[in-house]
Design a protein around this motif. Structure first.
Motif, PDB file in Angstrom:
ATOM      1  N   ASN A 133       0.828  -1.207   0.000  1.00  0.00           N
ATOM      2  CA  ASN A 133       0.000   0.000   0.000  1.00  0.00           C
ATOM      3  C   ASN A 133       0.864   1.260   0.000  1.00  0.00           C
ATOM      4  OD1 ASN A 133      -2.629   1.448   0.409  1.00  0.00           O
ATOM      5  ND2 ASN A 133      -1.639   2.017   2.338  1.00  0.00           N
ATOM      6  N   GLU A 172      -7.868   1.973   2.028  1.00  0.00           N
ATOM      7  CA  GLU A 172      -6.550   1.396   2.286  1.00  0.00           C
ATOM      8  C   GLU A 172      -6.588   0.481   3.511  1.00  0.00           C
ATOM      9  OE1 GLU A 172      -3.523   4.393   2.409  1.00  0.00           O
ATOM     10  OE2 GLU A 172      -4.345   5.487   0.698  1.00  0.00           O
ATOM     11  N   ALA A 187      -8.464  -2.776   2.694  1.00  0.00           N
ATOM     12  CA  ALA A 187      -7.689  -3.699   1.862  1.00  0.00           C
ATOM     13  C   ALA A 187      -6.646  -4.436   2.693  1.00  0.00           C
ATOM     14  CB  ALA A 187      -7.028  -2.937   0.719  1.00  0.00           C
ATOM     15  N   TYR A 245      -8.430  -6.928   4.962  1.00  0.00           N
ATOM     16  CA  TYR A 245      -8.895  -8.073   4.185  1.00  0.00           C
ATOM     17  C   TYR A 245      -7.718  -8.992   3.824  1.00  0.00           C
ATOM     18  CZ  TYR A 245     -11.282 -10.713   0.506  1.00  0.00           C
ATOM     19  OH  TYR A 245     -11.806 -11.726  -0.258  1.00  0.00           O
ATOM     20  N   ARG A 294      -1.914  -9.616  -1.868  1.00  0.00           N
ATOM     21  CA  ARG A 294      -2.493  -9.012  -3.069  1.00  0.00           C
ATOM     22  C   ARG A 294      -3.755  -9.812  -3.448  1.00  0.00           C
ATOM     23  NH1 ARG A 294       1.235  -7.252  -8.299  1.00  0.00           N
ATOM     24  NH2 ARG A 294      -0.331  -5.934  -9.336  1.00  0.00           N
ATOM     25  N   ALA A 318     -12.045  -1.455  -2.690  1.00  0.00           N
ATOM     26  CA  ALA A 318     -10.806  -1.366  -1.907  1.00  0.00           C
ATOM     27  C   ALA A 318      -9.785  -2.391  -2.391  1.00  0.00           C
ATOM     28  CB  ALA A 318     -11.114  -1.581  -0.428  1.00  0.00           C
ATOM     29  N   ILE A 319     -10.229  -3.626  -2.606  1.00  0.00           N
ATOM     30  CA  ILE A 319      -9.320  -4.687  -3.032  1.00  0.00           C
ATOM     31  C   ILE A 319      -8.859  -4.464  -4.464  1.00  0.00           C
ATOM     32  CG2 ILE A 319      -9.054  -7.173  -3.353  1.00  0.00           C
ATOM     33  CD1 ILE A 319      -9.316  -6.133  -0.424  1.00  0.00           C
ATOM     34  N   CYS A 346      -8.394  -1.621  -5.996  1.00  0.00           N
ATOM     35  CA  CYS A 346      -7.347  -0.589  -6.000  1.00  0.00           C
ATOM     36  C   CYS A 346      -6.045  -1.137  -5.420  1.00  0.00           C
ATOM     37  CB  CYS A 346      -7.813   0.627  -5.198  1.00  0.00           C
ATOM     38  SG  CYS A 346      -9.111   1.586  -6.000  1.00  0.00           S
ATOM     39  N   HIS A 347      -6.146  -1.826  -4.306  1.00  0.00           N
ATOM     40  CA  HIS A 347      -4.940  -2.330  -3.644  1.00  0.00           C
ATOM     41  C   HIS A 347      -4.183  -3.324  -4.523  1.00  0.00           C
ATOM     42  CE1 HIS A 347      -2.398  -3.816  -0.352  1.00  0.00           C
ATOM     43  NE2 HIS A 347      -2.624  -5.020  -0.852  1.00  0.00           N
ATOM     44  N   SER A 348      -4.897  -4.259  -5.121  1.00  0.00           N
ATOM     45  CA  SER A 348      -4.239  -5.339  -5.862  1.00  0.00           C
ATOM     46  C   SER A 348      -3.986  -4.995  -7.320  1.00  0.00           C
ATOM     47  CB  SER A 348      -5.092  -6.614  -5.777  1.00  0.00           C
ATOM     48  OG  SER A 348      -5.186  -7.067  -4.441  1.00  0.00           O
TER      49      SER A 348
END
Length: 337
Positions: A33, A47, A50, A53, A61, A319-320, A322-324
């Motif tokens: 992140n 953020e 994510a 999770y 990821r 959220a996931i 964007c993060h991954s």
């Protein structure tokens, strides 16, 4: 998976021994992140969600590919006290509506790619009127917990539980007062839309129930005495999700009252849960505050069915994604100085 507990004490032991998130995956997700092409903290709670999770899924990821919505339905003997604007027959009628795809939760589940299942729990056999005796025997509570436990697919990666049960806001209010104190009026709302006289009657019923059953055991005992089969099944499903490290989005007042019974029995039992929304039902915001859960959405909903939590699936998915899916500064060739 079939049941893995034979008694309520076995269930309590499972809660006490529930697994924790993968700290290594969480640390890697936090590091990732910090490398994504955005200013630090620019995506706010997305953020945090994510990273949370990723820790529970053990993957720095991760992806959300198999969300599940499970709806449980039960009937309450306390409806004989006139606590609802609708008759108990509506529970079974709404179950048929769920099964035929005609309810709001069907549309929301479809919209966000969630598999939805419906479980009716002995609708022809309402729980006992808890102003006179405990709502369920130990055997009945155990059966409902096991139904919830077994309803969670092992390949699920995000769980929402919902409910249908005429009279169940009365049950939720009684549980909330028994667990958190205060007066019955602090926790009792209009539910399906009772008028002022109906609200006064409902508040009386909650006060009488808590006077009879309050302070007699842990959260599981409060669930047995003041809950319903659908609340117990939601608790069982939430506990099963924890055993599988599946993150859970909590729905409204009834769902959170059921979940609070787990937390009251084993502090930390809801660490794998986030609050999908705060509803318009009296008491929900106060329960969330007691559980230290900050809701993702506030849209004035009071439908139940898992509807607010299902809407929040989109927040977790975003959220996931964007993060991954975002590039790091190094991958994008962007200066992070």
């Amino acid at each position: 998976m079939s049941q893995t507990f034979q008694s309520l004490d076995d269930f309590r032991s499972l809660l006490a021994q529930a697994p924790n998130p993968d700290s290594a995956a969480r640390d890697l997700a936090e590091a990732r992140n910090g490398q994504l092409t955005k200013p630090p903290g620019a995506l706010g709670r997305l953020e945090d969600l994510a990273i949370w999770y990723a820790g529970w899924r053990g993957d720095a990821r991760p992806a959300v590919t198999a969300p599940q919505v499970v709806i449980f339905a039960g009937n309450h003997g306390v409806t004989a006290q006139g606590v609802s604007a609708f008759p108990a027959e509506v529970t079974e009628q709404m179950v048929l509506n769920f099964q035929q795809g005609g309810a709001a939760i069907n549309q929301l589940s479809k919209t966000f790619g969630a598999r939805m299942t419906v479980h009716a729990l002995s609708l022809d056999r309402p729980t006992a009127d808890f102003t006179k005796s405990p709502a369920m025997t130990e055997a009945e509570l155990l059966e409902a917990l096991q139904t919830g436990w077994n309803a969670v697919d092992t390949d699920t990666d995000l769980l929402v539980t919902g409910e249908m049960g005429i009279g169940n806001t009365t049950s939720a209010a009684a549980i909330a007062q028994a667990l958190f104190g205060g007066d019955a009026a602090d926790w009792t709302g209009r539910g399906t839309g009772v008028d002022d006289a109906g609200l006064a009657n409902k508040t009386r019923v909650v006060a009488e129930a808590v006077a009879l059953h309050g302070g007699q055991g842990d959260g599981i005992e409060a669930l047995r005495r003041l809950g319903g089969r659908e609340l117990a099944a939601m608790a069982g499903a939430t506990a099963r999700a924890r055993a599988l490290r599946i993150p859970v989005i909590l729905d409204g007042f009834i769902c959170c009252a059921a979940a609070a019974c787990l937390e009251a029995t084993a502090p930390g039992a809801l660490d794998h849960c986030v609050a999908g929304h705060v509803s318009a039902e009296a008491g929900h915001g106060a329960v969330l505050a007691k559980l230290n859960k900050d809701p993702l959405l506030s849209l004035g909903l009071r439908l139940g069915e898992g509807s607010g939590a299902a809407l929040a699936i989109s927040i977790l998915q975003a959220a996931i994604a964007c993060h991954s899916g975002m590039s790091t500064f190094a991958e994008a060739g962007v200066s992070d100085a």
